[in-house]
Design a protein around this motif. Sequence first.
Motif, mmCIF file in Angstrom:
data_model
loop_
_atom_site.group_PDB
_atom_site.id
_atom_site.type_symbol
_atom_site.label_atom_id
_atom_site.label_comp_id
_atom_site.label_asym_id
_atom_site.label_seq_id
_atom_site.Cartn_x
_atom_site.Cartn_y
_atom_site.Cartn_z
ATOM 1 N N GLN A 27 -33.288 88.800 35.207
ATOM 2 C CA GLN A 27 -33.442 87.996 36.418
ATOM 3 C C GLN A 27 -33.581 86.513 36.116
ATOM 4 N N LYS A 52 -27.486 67.964 43.877
ATOM 5 C CA LYS A 52 -26.198 67.328 43.583
ATOM 6 C C LYS A 52 -25.846 66.287 44.645
ATOM 7 N N ASP A 102 -30.224 84.652 37.467
ATOM 8 C CA ASP A 102 -30.334 83.861 38.691
ATOM 9 C C ASP A 102 -29.996 82.394 38.434
ATOM 10 N N GLU A 103 -30.507 81.887 37.331
ATOM 11 C CA GLU A 103 -30.240 80.498 36.952
ATOM 12 C C GLU A 103 -28.738 80.314 36.685
ATOM 13 N N ASN A 109 -34.892 84.338 45.664
ATOM 14 C CA ASN A 109 -34.922 83.435 44.515
ATOM 15 C C ASN A 109 -33.558 82.799 44.238
ATOM 16 N N LEU A 110 -32.517 83.643 44.234
ATOM 17 C CA LEU A 110 -31.186 83.157 43.887
ATOM 18 C C LEU A 110 -30.625 82.208 44.956
ATOM 19 N N ILE A 169 -29.807 73.548 43.967
ATOM 20 C CA ILE A 169 -28.857 72.876 43.067
ATOM 21 C C ILE A 169 -27.845 72.062 43.873
ATOM 22 N N LEU A 228 -26.147 82.221 37.646
ATOM 23 C CA LEU A 228 -25.285 82.416 38.818
ATOM 24 C C LEU A 228 -25.409 81.265 39.818
ATOM 25 N N SER A 229 -26.638 80.800 40.038
ATOM 26 C CA SER A 229 -26.806 79.728 41.025
ATOM 27 C C SER A 229 -26.038 78.471 40.613
ATOM 28 N N HIS A 230 -25.954 78.194 39.311
ATOM 29 C CA HIS A 230 -25.158 77.055 38.843
ATOM 30 C C HIS A 230 -23.670 77.320 39.058
ATOM 31 N N LYS A 267 -32.495 78.900 44.781
ATOM 32 C CA LYS A 267 -32.054 78.125 43.613
ATOM 33 C C LYS A 267 -30.675 77.504 43.870
ATOM 34 N N THR A 268 -29.771 78.311 44.473
ATOM 35 C CA THR A 268 -28.409 77.827 44.726
ATOM 36 C C THR A 268 -28.420 76.658 45.712
ATOM 37 N N ILE A 269 -29.178 76.806 46.793
ATOM 38 C CA ILE A 269 -29.256 75.720 47.783
ATOM 39 C C ILE A 269 -29.849 74.476 47.119
#
Lengths: 359, 119
Positions: free
Chosen positions: A48, B22, A52-53, B10-11, B18, A55-57, B14-16
Amino acid sequence: MTSPGNIHPELLYIYTAIFIVVILVILLRTGILLRKRRKKYQIEQQVQSVFDEWLSHLLTEDFPHDDTFVTPPWLAPGRENKIARQYAINQLISTKKNLAGHAGRNIIWLYEKMGLKADSIAKFRSPLWYHKAAGIYELYMMEQRDMQAAIARHTNHHNAYVRMESQTAVLAFAGFDGLIFLDTLTRPMNDWQQLKLIDQLTPLDPGNLEHLSIWLNAGNPDVVLFALKLAGLYQQMHVLEDVITLLKDHREKLREQAIKTLVRVGDENTPSVLIQRYAEETPGNRNTILKSLASMATDKELPFLQTLLEDGDPGVQLQAARIMMKCCHNGEALVKVSSLEPGDTYDQLYLHIKSEMAR
Amino acid sequence: MKILLAEDDNLIRKTIEIRLVKDGHDIISCAEGTTALENLRTNPPDMVITDIMLPSASGLEIVSAVKDVADKPIKVIVLSAMGQEDIVEEAFKLGADDYMTKPFSLTELSIRVKKLSGK
């Protein structure tokens, strides 16, 4: 009868030994299961934090969709990464439910590129129903349309979960055209599944549902019930005669749904058709007919409604008076006249409905 | 612009995060409603992006709390799931400025943030 004192000591030793072995086996199996779960949890936690890190990138980048992409070693195909790969599939599905557009397309591309589709197909081909159902779910969530034909073959599967997932999948792939499975469905389709499929179809254009008449005449009562719901929801007037025929079906639930559908697809003759059925119906379906008449009755139905004012059931009297006062031109006057007659029943009805109408 | 982001996944959070970093924003991200409320009071942002369903305190409580802490106007974007129209309506009554239904596009979110911030 054998008293405890007559049991041979050797037999007691054997029973005790068997008991101890059984307990040990149970404890051992529980221990192994807990250890497996703990290991799975630990691996998932490790994955995880990295996944998660990672994939989010990826989801926020314009990375090239070509062979330059390399699957991380901890996600590479193989038994040793089984838990990590399943975690990845679950996270991709969960993320796809939340993100659309570019990120959504990236998710599907990653799923295919990392070979996760092969994992889902392996589950789909498993003889175990829970693997099969999970595989189908993953494949349609990841929009793997090339699997539609293979999945469609399971829409009449003997296992209810596999069947439900397959039906959901074909609708996800093909929309209303996916309903073709109803032509050959012989197994049950429960109310929950019917609701789920209807909900799934809601944002789509139904067209004219060419097979509706076939489904309304199907041998499977669940298919007929579902078809009746579809006919009503999408106001398919072309099946009016089929719906009227179902008012005489021997199954109460189908007749009830036919009454409800008729309100949506019926014409000016519908109230009289329903009234003709009233005397033959069960108390529950009579109530459904009265509820239906409340939205479509006219002055033509007054004589019938007036006879119901004499009914022994106060609930029926109230419903009849309510329809008269709301739908018929001089219905209120007629109920009021009845209320002036000896006895206070109609007076109470009249005042009750007046207060309802004033709200 | 300082943005408070409240999202329990969480994912997605994190995505939002990032994406908005940006775009040049400062992000305070929280996974729980109560943490978001605490941040709202101690470190008031310029904008709040909140999911409706959050553990410990709902998105509606956060929208409602924005009014109480604001000595400056704070814009609010609500993230909702399909079928939560009633709750979204409630959020607008409480002072939300915009909403997005999941699944949503990150680019669209970015545009809406820019539009609300007046840039």
